[in-house]
Design an enzyme around this catalytic site. Structure first.
Site, PDB file in Angstrom:
ATOM      1  N   LYS A   1      10.993   2.958   6.648  1.00  0.00           N
ATOM      2  CA  LYS A   1       9.893   3.091   7.616  1.00  0.00           C
ATOM      3  C   LYS A   1      10.487   3.263   9.012  1.00  0.00           C
ATOM      4  CE  LYS A   1       5.605   0.657   8.924  1.00  0.00           C
ATOM      5  NZ  LYS A   1       4.846  -0.610   8.764  1.00  0.00           N
TER       6      LYS A   1
ATOM      7  N   SER B   1      -0.101   0.332   8.125  1.00  0.00           N
ATOM      8  CA  SER B   1       0.605   1.337   8.889  1.00  0.00           C
ATOM      9  C   SER B   1       1.688   2.067   8.105  1.00  0.00           C
ATOM     10  CB  SER B   1       1.261   0.671  10.105  1.00  0.00           C
ATOM     11  OG  SER B   1       2.253  -0.272   9.682  1.00  0.00           O
TER      12      SER B   1
ATOM     13  N   SER C   1       0.467  -4.035   6.163  1.00  0.00           N
ATOM     14  CA  SER C   1       0.986  -2.666   6.184  1.00  0.00           C
ATOM     15  C   SER C   1       1.903  -2.274   5.036  1.00  0.00           C
ATOM     16  CB  SER C   1       1.700  -2.401   7.507  1.00  0.00           C
ATOM     17  OG  SER C   1       0.740  -2.306   8.524  1.00  0.00           O
TER      18      SER C   1
HETATM   19  N1  GLN Z   1      -3.766  -2.789   9.772  1.00  0.00           N
HETATM   20  C1  GLN Z   1      -3.074  -3.845  10.442  1.00  0.00           C
HETATM   21  C2  GLN Z   1      -3.087  -3.599  11.922  1.00  0.00           C
HETATM   22  O1  GLN Z   1      -3.542  -2.577  12.303  1.00  0.00           O
HETATM   23  C3  GLN Z   1      -1.736  -3.940   9.835  1.00  0.00           C
HETATM   24  C4  GLN Z   1      -0.577  -3.881  10.738  1.00  0.00           C
HETATM   25  C5  GLN Z   1       0.728  -4.079  10.043  1.00  0.00           C
HETATM   26  O2  GLN Z   1       0.834  -4.770   9.039  1.00  0.00           O
HETATM   27  N2  GLN Z   1       1.760  -3.522  10.632  1.00  0.00           N
HETATM   28  O3  GLN Z   1      -2.685  -4.403  12.703  1.00  0.00           O
END
Ligand code: GLN
Length: 508
Positions: free
Chosen positions: A87, A162, A186
């Site tokens: 990532k 994400s 995420s």
């Molecule tokens: N959807 C969550 C957010 O927008 C997840 C973020 C993450 O785990 N990096 O904060």
């Protein structure tokens, strides 16, 4: 063309563990395996856009080094020669790290994240960096400054976020494995909506050194895979104590590989969380979840209902704590040290350059959270917002303690709904945040949590994820449950769920 007919199908459809065995025995070379995946990326990534950066030459060179080591009889890691994707929020020396943001365009990190280092030290081959929502803020990968990633099951839909790029790369057979990071879901939410396996280790279980911080008290790197054993093997490679991360736990890594292999849930007590289901959950998600619970019961697990009353406050709690931490973490992007610099005409003040750079470099969601966080931390509001959220966070942790005194693991759907259409929720931040309803509690409490594929929702034919949550440092229990589900479901389905993936290579 189906996936099975793709020219490199035979190689790219194998599990990481099979590839590693064949590479070690000399039946396949790491170079061949890497080349097959690079070909696959060339074939389908125009459509999927899982990758922001691919360095084929560097990948092939490291694969050749692994082949040479094996030929010389030197000891190698358990996944030696297996290619994977990283990532783009973890540093890898010499490869751009953008975090999906324009503000870091052109920045080349001078050091490796600990996770990256462990992959390389274990002889794994890094193919490139995957797409993500800007600074990992989002649930759809649409907040990437470099355009969205598409879900291989239906390219008009989101792959989650994400870490949509990592999940899509694995689901589209562009890489057998990938690394994700999970701050609010995420790793798990993208796994759920792409029919893959995603694991968030116990907080402190894997190092955050070299992971560009979103919310330091929540962030955790973990494995993305197509099978439970593959995830366990990757987990074991990356996890463990790191003196460079002050929150890293100095204790042995739970034996996740043995747990994945044993896949035994008999005598396990499994708690279904009352608060994670019902209104707002898609019927097909609930149906597949309930069937999986019944399946676990038929395999000898005892199923009980467990209430975690404060979980209903998890979302507002997270959306105060996360912005508070990220507003502080992102203050370092000041146009002076990293990446983009706008408006520096030789006469502008530092403040003017900073403001112009942030205006141009950050996207709307990042700005929204920086503003919310700054507000929540400002004097006069600190106690009412951030302080209050921290108290509720403690109540959520206590709910977990209480629940884990009754059950070995807790289960819920991973997400309330399946993959939605690209564009459908971009103008409705709250609808976007609701994707994280089930995943956020484990980040707030720091316990281990994973998502495993349990079939397709009957109404739309899209993957459904099953979340398993385990107490801190009991990550092995996730793999026991995941392994049991996988074995039973694969025999019911006559093979893995991803065998039913429409091949994105045919869509060009
Ligand atoms: N959807 C969550 C957010 O927008 C997840 C973020 C993450 O785990 N990096 O904060």
């Amino acid at each position: 063309m189906t996936l099975a007919e793709a020219p490199n199908a035979e190689t790219i459809r194998q599990t990481a563990v099979d590839l590693a065995t064949k590479i070690k025995s000399g039946e396949l070379s790491a170079v061949e395996v890497t080349r097959s995946h690079l070909d696959r990326i060339a074939e389908v990534d125009g459509e999927i856009h899982a990758f922001l950066y691919v360095d084929g030459e560097r990948a092939l060179a490291s694969a050749a080094r692994v082949d040479a080591k094996i030929a010389a009889g030197e000891p190698v890691g358990p996944l030696a020669g297996v290619p994977l994707a990283l990532k783009d929020i973890l540093t890898y020396t010499g490869a751009p790290t953008t975090c999906g943001s324009k503000i870091l365009e052109g920045w080349l990190p001078p050091y490796d994240a600990t996770v990256t280092r462990r992959l390389l030290d274990h002889d794994m081959v890094i193919l490139g960096k995957t797409n993500l929502d800007e600074f990992a803020m989002g649930s759809s990968t649409e907040n990437s400054a470099y355009g969205p990633t598409r879900n291989p099951w239906d390219t008009s839909r989101i792959p989650g976020g994400s870490g949509g790029g990592s999940a899509a790369a694995v689901a589209a057979f562009e890489a057998p494995l990938a690394i994700g990071t999970d701050t609010g879901g995420s790793i798990r939410q993208p796994a759920a909506v792409t029919g893959t396996v995603g694991v968030k280790p116990t907080y402190g279980g894997s190092s955050r050194y070299g992971l560009v911080a979103l919310a330091s008290s929540l962030d955790q790197p973990g494995p993305c895979a197509r099978s439970v054993l593959d995830a366990a093997l990757l987990h074991q490679v990356i996890a463990g104590h790191d003196p460079c991360d002050s929150t890293s736990i100095d204790q042995p890594v739970p034996d996740v590989v043995t747990a994945a292999r044993s896949a035994d849930v008999s005598r396990m007590k499994i708690g279904v969380v009352t608060e994670l289901g019902g209104e707002g959950y898609a019927p097909g998600v609930e149906q597949r979840f309930n069937e999986a619970v019944e399946l676990l019961a038929s395999l000898g697990a005892e199923i009980i209902e467990v209430s975690c009353p404060h979980f209903v406050y998890a979302l507002p709690t997270y959306y105060l704590i996360l912005p508070a931490e990220c507003s502080s973490n992102l203050a370092k992007f000041d146009a002076m040290r990293f990446g983009l610099r706008v408006g520096d005409d030789g006469f502008a003040s530092a403040e003017q350059v900073m403001a112009a750079t942030r205006e141009a470099g950050f996207g709307a969601e990042v700005k929204r959270r920086i503003i919310i966080g700054t507000y929540a931390l400002s004097s006069g509001y600190y106690e009412a917002y951030y302080g209050q959220a921290q108290k509720v966070r403690t109540l959520i942790s206590r709910d977990f303690d209480q629940a884990f005194s009754q059950a070995d693991v807790l289960v819920s759907p991973s997400t309330p709904i399946t993959a939605f259409k690209i564009g459908e929720k971009v103008d409705d931040p709250l609808a976007m945040y609701r994707n994280d309803l089930c995943t956020i509690p484990s980040n707030l409490a720091g316990n281990a949590s994973a998502s495993f594929p349990v079939g397709l929702a009957p109404e739309d034919g899209l993957p459904v994820g099953f979340q398993v949550m385990a107490p801190p440092l009991a990550d092995d229990r996730l793999y026991r449950v995941g392994g049991a589900l996988e074995a039973a479901l694969h025999s019911a389905w006559n093979g893995p769920l991803l065998d039913r993936l429409p091949d994105p290579g045919a869509l060009r």
